[in-house]
Design an enzyme around this catalytic site. Sequence first.
Site, mmCIF file in Angstrom:
data_model
loop_
_atom_site.group_PDB
_atom_site.id
_atom_site.type_symbol
_atom_site.label_atom_id
_atom_site.label_comp_id
_atom_site.label_asym_id
_atom_site.label_seq_id
_atom_site.Cartn_x
_atom_site.Cartn_y
_atom_site.Cartn_z
ATOM 1 N N ASP A 80 0.825 -1.205 0.000
ATOM 2 C CA ASP A 80 0.000 0.000 0.000
ATOM 3 C C ASP A 80 0.861 1.258 0.000
ATOM 4 O OD1 ASP A 80 -2.471 1.373 0.135
ATOM 5 O OD2 ASP A 80 -2.337 1.522 2.317
ATOM 6 N N GLU A 132 -3.126 6.009 -7.783
ATOM 7 C CA GLU A 132 -3.955 7.057 -7.203
ATOM 8 C C GLU A 132 -3.849 8.316 -8.050
ATOM 9 O OE1 GLU A 132 -3.535 9.525 -3.159
ATOM 10 O OE2 GLU A 132 -4.333 7.508 -2.875
ATOM 11 N N HIS A 210 -9.883 5.070 -0.468
ATOM 12 C CA HIS A 210 -8.903 5.219 0.608
ATOM 13 C C HIS A 210 -9.514 6.088 1.707
ATOM 14 C CE1 HIS A 210 -4.869 3.933 -1.238
ATOM 15 N NE2 HIS A 210 -5.827 3.456 -2.012
ATOM 16 N N ASN A 232 -10.385 0.490 1.650
ATOM 17 C CA ASN A 232 -9.215 0.493 2.525
ATOM 18 C C ASN A 232 -9.565 1.066 3.899
ATOM 19 O OD1 ASN A 232 -8.010 -0.189 0.087
ATOM 20 N ND2 ASN A 232 -6.281 1.193 0.355
ATOM 21 N N THR A 235 -6.982 3.226 10.073
ATOM 22 C CA THR A 235 -7.039 3.980 11.327
ATOM 23 C C THR A 235 -8.176 3.507 12.229
ATOM 24 O OG1 THR A 235 -6.049 5.910 10.265
ATOM 25 C CG2 THR A 235 -7.254 6.290 12.309
#
Length: 303
Positions: A80, A132, A210, A232, A235
Site C-alpha cells: 500500500d 492514485e 482510501h 481500505n 485507522t
Amino acid sequence: MPLTPTGKLVARTAHGVGAFNVALLEQLEAILAGADRAALPVIVQISENAVAYRGALGPLAAAAHAAVADSAVPVGLHLDHATSTELVKEAVRRGFTSVMYDGSLLPWEENVFRTREITRWCHDHGVWVEAELGAVGGKDGSGDGAGESAHTPGVRTDPDEAARFVADTGVDALAVAVGTAHQMTRRTAALDLALIAELHAAVPVPLVLHGSSGVDDRTLVAAVDAGMRKINISTHLNGVFTAEVRERLAARPETVDPRRYLGPGRDAMAGEVERLLRLLAEGARQEQEQDQEQGPEPETPDA
C-alpha cells in the site's frame, strides 16, 4: 490456503472487498481471524510506512505468507502507498499479489510516466497494480498540481481525467478523491456519492476508496452501491485495537506481560474486521430489505 490474486478477489464481488493494513503480527492475526469468521475474502495490506516502522519488508511479508497458509478464505497480499520503485519490485519478488504505486503528489505527466513504467514491469511479472489520481493540474494554482494529494480537502477526481489516466497508464484499479481523508479518527467524512457513480461509469477498472476509516456504516454501503469495489480501512481498526489495550491497562496498571493486553486488542480488532466484511458484502442487500419492509412513505393529503 495459498494467496489469491487481488484482481480475482475484486472481480468476484458485486459489492466491496475489505483491504486492511497491518504493522504488527497481532493485527495480521486479527484480520485473518475476522475474515475466517465472516467466511469472506480479505486483502491484507502492508504500507510503505509500515515497512519503514519495521525497518524491512521481509519479516512482515514472511509472517503474512505463513499466516495466510492456514486461512480458510481467499486472501490477497497488497503493498500500500508505495512511492519507491525498489520497494514495489521487492514486494513483487516476495510474492505480493498486488501493489499500489502512489504518484499522487507528482505533476500529471510525471505521475502518468512513472505509473505506466511500473505497471508494465508489474504486469510482466503477473502482478495487479493500483494507482492514485490526486495531483490534478491547476488545482493548487501552480498549473501543475504538485504538492496536492488526492485527499487534500476539497480535491475531487475528475471522471474524464480519471478515464484518461487509466488509459494512459494501464493500471488495474484506481484510488480516487471523493471526500475521504487519511487518518480520520471520527467517522464524519461526507462522500460525494454522485461523483462516485460518475467515476464508476467513466472508469473501466475497479475504484478504490482510501481513507475509509472516516466513513460511517451507512455511507460505506452507499459508496459500494455507487461503484466502489476495494475499501481500505486502517485507522479505524487501529482505534478499536488501541481502545481495548487502553481499557486493559487502565483496569490492571500493574500489567507488564504484553500478551495480557495485545491479545485482547487482537480479539477486539478481529471482531470489527468480521463486522466490516459482512457490512461490505451484505450491507446493500440488508438496506434494500429494510426499505422493502418499511414500505413506501405515506402520501401527504393535499391541504
